[in-house]
Design a protein around this motif. Structure first.
Motif, PDB file in Angstrom:
ATOM      1  N   ARG A 141       0.885  -1.358  -0.051  1.00 58.57           N
ATOM      2  CA  ARG A 141      -0.043  -0.040   0.024  1.00 58.57           C
ATOM      3  C   ARG A 141       0.956   1.252  -0.139  1.00 58.57           C
ATOM      4  N   TYR A 142       0.385   2.296  -0.589  1.00 58.26           N
ATOM      5  CA  TYR A 142       1.104   3.784  -0.447  1.00 58.26           C
ATOM      6  C   TYR A 142      -0.111   4.581   0.025  1.00 58.26           C
ATOM      7  N   GLN A 143       0.533   5.657   0.619  1.00 60.93           N
ATOM      8  CA  GLN A 143      -0.443   6.629   1.061  1.00 60.93           C
ATOM      9  C   GLN A 143       0.351   7.960   1.153  1.00 60.93           C
ATOM     10  N   ILE A 144      -0.280   9.081   0.326  1.00 63.74           N
ATOM     11  CA  ILE A 144       0.395  10.327   0.512  1.00 63.74           C
ATOM     12  C   ILE A 144      -0.513  11.130   1.093  1.00 63.74           C
ATOM     13  N   ALA A 145       0.026  11.828   2.136  1.00 63.38           N
ATOM     14  CA  ALA A 145      -1.083  12.789   3.136  1.00 63.38           C
ATOM     15  C   ALA A 145      -0.192  13.479   4.006  1.00 63.38           C
TER      16      ALA A 145
END
Lengths: 538, 538
Positions: free
Chosen positions: B158-162
């Motif tokens: 998974r990736y997450q940009i936040a």
């Protein structure tokens, strides 16, 4: 509910969840029912003062997200991203740019902007330093941005898609959230009348059409026409906004209830209310405007006259933009927010019926309050997009009158769109990953060879995966292709490799059997896959 | 600084800003200098206890974003979006999906995860209900997500940009922010050793290459090798982490200072420190690993043996992935965070030199603390990406040992990438909007006709704008094309329209003059524009 009925409810609801799980029901359905179960347990906790389950003592942590918030898994995110891409595509087609503002603002920036709902603002803890609050919407931060950068941004078409926060009473079972997305498009600047306004409405139309959420209607009205009506009917000036907010409830309540609110709660003379009642029945198009213009009393009122002149121009422009037949001029549309000063609009969809609770009761929209507005925190009910002209909000932040910038905008109810599309989509059929090729081995594992081939594919820009195991079973690798809907497989075996060959298999043609696939020279693997992928996308 | 020197500084800095404004310097430069000015004013306020300017009394509001936060304008956002698109493109090529978690978590979820830095956590005000805090990073929420949904997510890429939040001491002048983006990619699941680890390093390499930020090196080490070294040198078990964190400072401090910290502050025997000092000098590749493996003392230590076995496999895999020559095995790399358990890595770029303050002093990286890590809040200094294996973090949330899921991941320092690319780009040359065609009139305004043509273009999927004025000047319309870098114009005039013709003008060819452009039949306008736009994009 009392303790006994709550315990019964919990038992029934628990059974329901178990049945759904046994039936392998869709995850979002199960989650919704579990949310209801948790809500009942919470209520029981409140009644009895003790925890309804012993899970707390078993875990080191209470594993949950805060009340009114939730995680979104990869399939939900795939739907969400598609929505955002569709909408930004429309915005960009119309020349919009995006800006970003912090998730929290100085508390004083938000103060005095949301009326009664200010109590729903989340404050940050005062850990020394400035007092800050999480943003409540995207409009006030945008107005603050304009006031701060006014000389550079005398005009801008900006969109912003971001989360906002409202510490509303938790009602997860009703789908109301404390953290949710807003999606705003606004045009700031002084222009000739109704030009920007009509493009904003066209953008609203294009977004909802592109989102494919079913039939919708755009209701339109003008704040100044409403004010004019109230004035000619004899509403005292300081009652204009309260009476307007009563009218705003006509989409939920019968006229009798609204009249009652006007007279009993807000002290309006019943004969004045009756006159208003005559006007707000009207809906139509150009012919209605004609009718109002021929109304001597109304057309001699300054506010009404200004509003009707605007509407006349707007109708012309909407016709040029080929969306006149999509709008309905409705005098009962009032919109909650105080800051609107001109055209107001709201799109309603047939699909946005309220969901049903476990006990069969239908969920109704939250009771309208003085400063209600497009309630994007409520899933699946009410309007799907709304907006209007607000010419004085930026001025509230500006140090001089010169600093004011008139604005017109629309907010697309992306959370509602999401819930409509989620209901339509079969979640398990959503492809969340974008993998095009799965590299697998028949026997012997051949891990390093699989890695080598993947690296080649990545270098060629092909989206590829392999199993992180030294000796994976063939069936396990096929299952991944199936689960992740991967269209092609590269299958390698010792013998083929020694001959400089690999197999390419179209995973969508089940009939080929597991041994299927076409032998391809290793040196031609990339071109063969690119050919097939191109055919797939065209 | 005392009051007098501060006032002098404010005067000097004020002059500097005025000069820059007069010279029409780039906006971000002016902004940076203004930030410094404001910082001095703030300091003066703290010293004198009164406001350094009278702006507060003139404005109804203090128009600013909270300390440590800022707005991003449309051009900055265009750069930012390009970065995010590039990175997610790489992630998706490797089969990653994204999830979303709330911006705040229950306070107890974050408690005990960040050591001393826990004091930097932003709490929400206790307005009744749960105690919540803004997320401090994306790793802990991801671990919480996995522990909550463990049965479904035994493995996930998974990736997450936040955005994440750290209530660090404000130092806007140093570019340190309280709100900033993190960009994480993690692989969760139990696999054969080093397979996922090597792909994560490959992904880090692909991202940094695609971002075009200049040369970089990936430093690699293994926590177990480090621990093994400490053990064979005789470090007491409860000093392993403190000594490791001292070693972590070797990229900023000379050995003497680090040794001093080990001995004076942390009570280590100087002879043990000297032994460590010998090891942490080493850097190299396979030959270094060979050397360590031949070290009898080291290879008989269990931790070191495990780490070296891992490294051997990793080197093989990195070679297969064609990035062995991009990595450097460095025994001085320790990484701050306690939770790493295996391979650790950090990419450093030549471009990431510290920026210079107004007074000419160079900004140095914040002093390393016990639990320091990739400090993404600092612009332009230190590592550009970092990560490692953390096999026990999810277990901290799980109720049983079975609930643990080993993970390996990388965090791309997007804020640093942003600052590097911002320095490279000429902000005024960035095209923030995507408009392809501007529809304008020579004389007579022809507003409705311009609107009609725009609607046609939008229907054909062409990105088009027109000026919201009834009678805009031709020069003003040309200026917009220039400012917004719009490649084509459709120019209309009364005579041409009456003959069923319009003009298409290539706005990039200035030599044609304002009267230029090619006459095209109105009916062929769309096909002509599509042809030209296609030629433009190919």
């Amino acid at each position: 509910m009392d303790e006994a009925s709550l315990k019964l409810k919990i038992k029934e609801q628990g059974d329901k969840v178990r049945v759904l799980k046994t039936q392998k029901a869709e995850k979002d359905i199960v989650e919704a029912e579990v949310a209801i179960l948790l809500e009942y347990k919470k209520q029981l906790e409140n009644v009895t003062g003790e925890s309804g389950s012993s899970s707390k003592s078993k875990n080191k942590f209470v594993l949950k997200t805060p009340k009114g918030t939730r995680d979104y898994n990869e399939k939900e995110m795939a739907i969400r991203e598609k929505i955002f891409n569709t909408i930004t595509g429309v915005f960009k087609k119309h020349g919009a740019v995006t800006i970003d503002t912090p998730v929290f603002e100085l508390k004083e920036i938000l103060a005095g902007k949301y009326g009664e709902d200010s109590k729903l603002i989340y404050d940050l803890d005062d850990q020394g330093g400035e007092k800050c609050s999480l943003r409540y919407d995207l409009t006030v931060p945008f107005a603050r941005f304009l006031a701060m950068n006014g000389t550079q941004y005398q005009n801008i078409k900006r969109y912003q898609i971001a989360k906002v926060y409202r510490r509303d009473q938790p009602a997860m079972t009703k789908g109301r959230m404390r953290e949710f997305y807003q999606c705003d498009f606004d045009v700031a600047g002084s222009y000739d009348p109704m030009v920007a306004d009509s493009e904003v409405i066209r953008i609203m139309y294009e977004c909802l059409t592109a989102l494919n959420i079913g039939k919708f209607t755009i209701k339109i009205n003008h704040r100044k026409i409403l004010d004019g009506i109230f004035e000619v009917c004899g509403v005292p000036e300081n009652s204009l906004r309260p009476i307007s907010s009563a009218v705003d409830k006509l989409d939920k309540l019968p006229w009798e209830d609204v009249k009652k609110e006007m007279t009993d709660e807000k002290g309006l003379d019943p004969s004045i209310a009756d006159q208003i009642g005559e006007y707000v029945k009207y809906k139509g198009g150009r012919e209605l405007l004609e009718k109002l213009m021929n109304d001597q009393k109304l057309s001699s009122n300054k506010n009404a006259k200004t509003g009707m002149d605007d509407m006349k121009i707007l109708f012309d422009y909407l016709e040029i933009f080929k969306i006149l037949d999509k709008v309905s001029f409705e005098l009962s549309l009032a919109r909650g927010l105080d800051y609107y000063t001109g055209i107001i609009y709201e799109a309603v969809t047939e699909q946005s019926g309220p969901p049903t609770l476990a006990d069969g009761t239908q969920i109704t929209r939250k009771t309208k309050k003085e400063s209600d507005e497009l309630d994007e925190s409520t899933v699946g009910v009410g309007s799907i997009a709304a907006g209007g002209r607000y010419d004085n909000l930026v001025g509230m932040f500006a140090s001089s009158k010169k600093g004011n910038i008139p604005c017109v905008g629309v907010s697309i109810g992306v959370e509602r769109v999401f819930s409509i599309l989620l209901q339509k989509a079969k979640l398990e059929e959503v492809k969340a990953n974008e993998v095009e090729v799965y590299v697998m081995s028949v026997v012997d594992g051949l891990l390093e060879e699989r890695m080598r081939i993947c690296a080649e594919l990545w270098d060629a820009g092909i989206k590829a995966e392999f199993m992180y195991k030294a000796k994976p079973k063939l069936q396990a690798q096929f299952s991944v292709c199936d689960r992740d809907q991967i269209p092609f497989a590269v299958i390698i075996g010792k013998d083929e490799l020694s001959r400089g060959e690999i197999k390419v298999k179209d995973m969508r043609s089940k009939e080929q059997g597991e041994g299927g696939g076409v032998l391809v020279k290793r040196t031609e693997m990339i071109s063969e896959l690119k050919k097939r992928l191109q055919a797939l996308s065209s």
